[in-house]
Design a protein around this motif. Sequence first.
Motif, PDB file in Angstrom:
ATOM      1  N   LEU A   1       5.698   6.891  -0.871  1.00 24.19           N
ATOM      2  CA  LEU A   1       4.928   5.741  -0.219  1.00 24.19           C
ATOM      3  C   LEU A   1       4.578   6.280   1.402  1.00 24.19           C
ATOM      4  N   THR A   2       5.671   6.744   1.917  1.00 24.96           N
ATOM      5  CA  THR A   2       5.419   7.212   3.144  1.00 24.96           C
ATOM      6  C   THR A   2       4.444   8.343   3.206  1.00 24.96           C
ATOM      7  N   LEU A   3       4.213   9.262   2.269  1.00 23.58           N
ATOM      8  CA  LEU A   3       3.294  10.456   2.112  1.00 23.58           C
ATOM      9  C   LEU A   3       2.159   9.765   1.918  1.00 23.58           C
TER      10      LEU A   3
ATOM     11  N   GLU B   1      -4.528   0.056   1.489  1.00 24.58           N
ATOM     12  CA  GLU B   1      -3.599  -0.143   0.596  1.00 24.58           C
ATOM     13  C   GLU B   1      -3.769   0.765  -0.622  1.00 24.58           C
ATOM     14  N   PHE B   2      -2.593   1.004  -1.432  1.00 26.48           N
ATOM     15  CA  PHE B   2      -2.537   1.871  -2.441  1.00 26.48           C
ATOM     16  C   PHE B   2      -1.508   1.308  -3.400  1.00 26.48           C
ATOM     17  N   ALA B   3      -1.542   2.049  -4.757  1.00 27.63           N
ATOM     18  CA  ALA B   3      -0.758   1.719  -5.938  1.00 27.63           C
ATOM     19  C   ALA B   3       0.233   2.908  -6.040  1.00 27.63           C
ATOM     20  N   PRO B   4       1.437   2.486  -5.634  1.00 22.45           N
ATOM     21  CA  PRO B   4       2.430   3.568  -5.555  1.00 22.45           C
ATOM     22  C   PRO B   4       2.961   4.027  -7.016  1.00 22.45           C
TER      23      PRO B   4
ATOM     24  N   VAL C   1       6.229  16.686   6.804  1.00 24.36           N
ATOM     25  CA  VAL C   1       5.270  16.618   5.888  1.00 24.36           C
ATOM     26  C   VAL C   1       5.292  17.886   5.113  1.00 24.36           C
ATOM     27  N   ASN C   2       4.676  18.902   5.678  1.00 22.50           N
ATOM     28  CA  ASN C   2       4.488  20.171   5.014  1.00 22.50           C
ATOM     29  C   ASN C   2       5.668  21.237   4.770  1.00 22.50           C
ATOM     30  N   THR C   3       6.690  20.484   5.347  1.00 24.66           N
ATOM     31  CA  THR C   3       8.162  21.217   4.923  1.00 24.66           C
ATOM     32  C   THR C   3       8.899  20.632   4.027  1.00 24.66           C
ATOM     33  N   ASN C   4       8.418  19.474   3.272  1.00 28.12           N
ATOM     34  CA  ASN C   4       8.937  18.736   2.562  1.00 28.12           C
ATOM     35  C   ASN C   4      10.225  17.836   3.034  1.00 28.12           C
ATOM     36  N   PHE C   5      10.181  17.923   4.175  1.00 29.00           N
ATOM     37  CA  PHE C   5      11.318  17.102   4.888  1.00 29.00           C
ATOM     38  C   PHE C   5      11.010  15.561   4.631  1.00 29.00           C
ATOM     39  N   ILE C   6       9.930  15.162   4.913  1.00 26.54           N
ATOM     40  CA  ILE C   6       9.473  13.945   4.482  1.00 26.54           C
ATOM     41  C   ILE C   6       8.907  14.191   2.973  1.00 26.54           C
ATOM     42  N   TRP C   7       9.867  13.178   2.132  1.00 26.17           N
ATOM     43  CA  TRP C   7       9.574  13.470   0.607  1.00 26.17           C
ATOM     44  C   TRP C   7       9.202  12.163  -0.142  1.00 26.17           C
TER      45      TRP C   7
ATOM     46  N   ASN D   1      18.185   8.826  -5.549  1.00 20.42           N
ATOM     47  CA  ASN D   1      18.004  10.296  -5.299  1.00 20.42           C
ATOM     48  C   ASN D   1      19.071  10.781  -4.616  1.00 20.42           C
ATOM     49  N   GLY D   2      20.077  10.060  -4.438  1.00 25.12           N
ATOM     50  CA  GLY D   2      21.305  10.572  -3.896  1.00 25.12           C
ATOM     51  C   GLY D   2      21.305  11.490  -2.606  1.00 25.12           C
ATOM     52  N   LYS D   3      20.159  11.118  -1.682  1.00 24.22           N
ATOM     53  CA  LYS D   3      20.224  12.000  -0.180  1.00 24.22           C
ATOM     54  C   LYS D   3      19.380  10.697   0.658  1.00 24.22           C
ATOM     55  N   GLU D   4      19.261  11.129   1.834  1.00 26.07           N
ATOM     56  CA  GLU D   4      18.591  10.460   3.000  1.00 26.07           C
ATOM     57  C   GLU D   4      17.074  10.832   2.924  1.00 26.07           C
ATOM     58  N   SER D   5      16.476   9.698   3.547  1.00 29.81           N
ATOM     59  CA  SER D   5      14.940   9.972   3.345  1.00 29.81           C
ATOM     60  C   SER D   5      14.212   9.211   4.673  1.00 29.81           C
ATOM     61  N   TRP D   6      13.665  10.022   5.463  1.00 30.85           N
ATOM     62  CA  TRP D   6      12.697   9.653   6.573  1.00 30.85           C
ATOM     63  C   TRP D   6      11.579   8.996   6.110  1.00 30.85           C
ATOM     64  N   GLU D   7      11.269   7.636   6.415  1.00 31.78           N
ATOM     65  CA  GLU D   7      10.019   6.894   6.021  1.00 31.78           C
ATOM     66  C   GLU D   7       9.632   5.956   7.076  1.00 31.78           C
ATOM     67  N   PHE D   8       8.418   5.488   6.809  1.00 31.92           N
ATOM     68  CA  PHE D   8       8.221   4.291   7.548  1.00 31.92           C
ATOM     69  C   PHE D   8       8.733   3.008   7.075  1.00 31.92           C
ATOM     70  N   PRO D   9       9.030   1.991   7.969  1.00 32.01           N
ATOM     71  CA  PRO D   9       9.472   0.791   7.522  1.00 32.01           C
ATOM     72  C   PRO D   9       8.792   0.040   6.422  1.00 32.01           C
ATOM     73  N   CYS D  10       9.279  -0.137   5.449  1.00 33.14           N
ATOM     74  CA  CYS D  10       8.587  -0.965   3.998  1.00 33.14           C
ATOM     75  C   CYS D  10       9.618  -1.744   3.474  1.00 33.14           C
ATOM     76  N   GLY D  11       9.069  -2.705   2.674  1.00 28.80           N
ATOM     77  CA  GLY D  11       9.841  -3.472   1.717  1.00 28.80           C
ATOM     78  C   GLY D  11       8.995  -4.325   0.982  1.00 28.80           C
TER      79      GLY D  11
END
Length: 176
Positions: free
Chosen positions: A164-166, A108-111, A155-161, A66-76
């Motif tokens: 999986l985090t959403l 759980e969910f299917a991404p 989330v509401n300002t689309n800063f978290i995009w 995506n060529g940009k930074e992303s705030w997320e929960f730890p995931c892998g």
Amino acid sequence: MLKKWEKISEKTIIKNSHWSYKVDNFIIDNNFNGEYHYVHSLGSTMVIPINSSGKILLTNQYRYLNGKESWEFPCGSVSENLTTHENAIKELREESGYSAKSIEKIGEFAPYTGASNEICTVYLAKELFPSPLPADETEDFEIDFFTIEEIEKLVNTNFIWDGLTLAAWSLVKNRL
């Protein structure tokens, strides 16, 4: 009743340490043959870490595609020799430098249904304490703690995009 697909064959086109690209041949009701391309995964784990003050940890990292930074929960991705619970602990330690006295599966969910069979298992981690593991050489993280209200605003300002985090946030926010 919905029609069930019957797998006739499966071929792995390419495989790496995180996933495989596969092609299946299938039949529906003995009269329709098809080919299905997808990403096979052992799954992933996402952790929502909460400190003793009730603040929630997010990691910031650069997302190459995506060529940009992303705030997320730890995931892998789930490692072949680990359970989802063990993997969640490993990812939390690698990406945040913390572990937790309490780690509870919350859902759980299917991404990406239709393109991958991946299931992401979400955990809530409480009573954090420092316990770092070395991160993968391709990963670089910044961490910060946020209140529930701050995360809702992000989330509401689309800063978290990150999708999986959403999705994980939608599973956990009413439990906090």
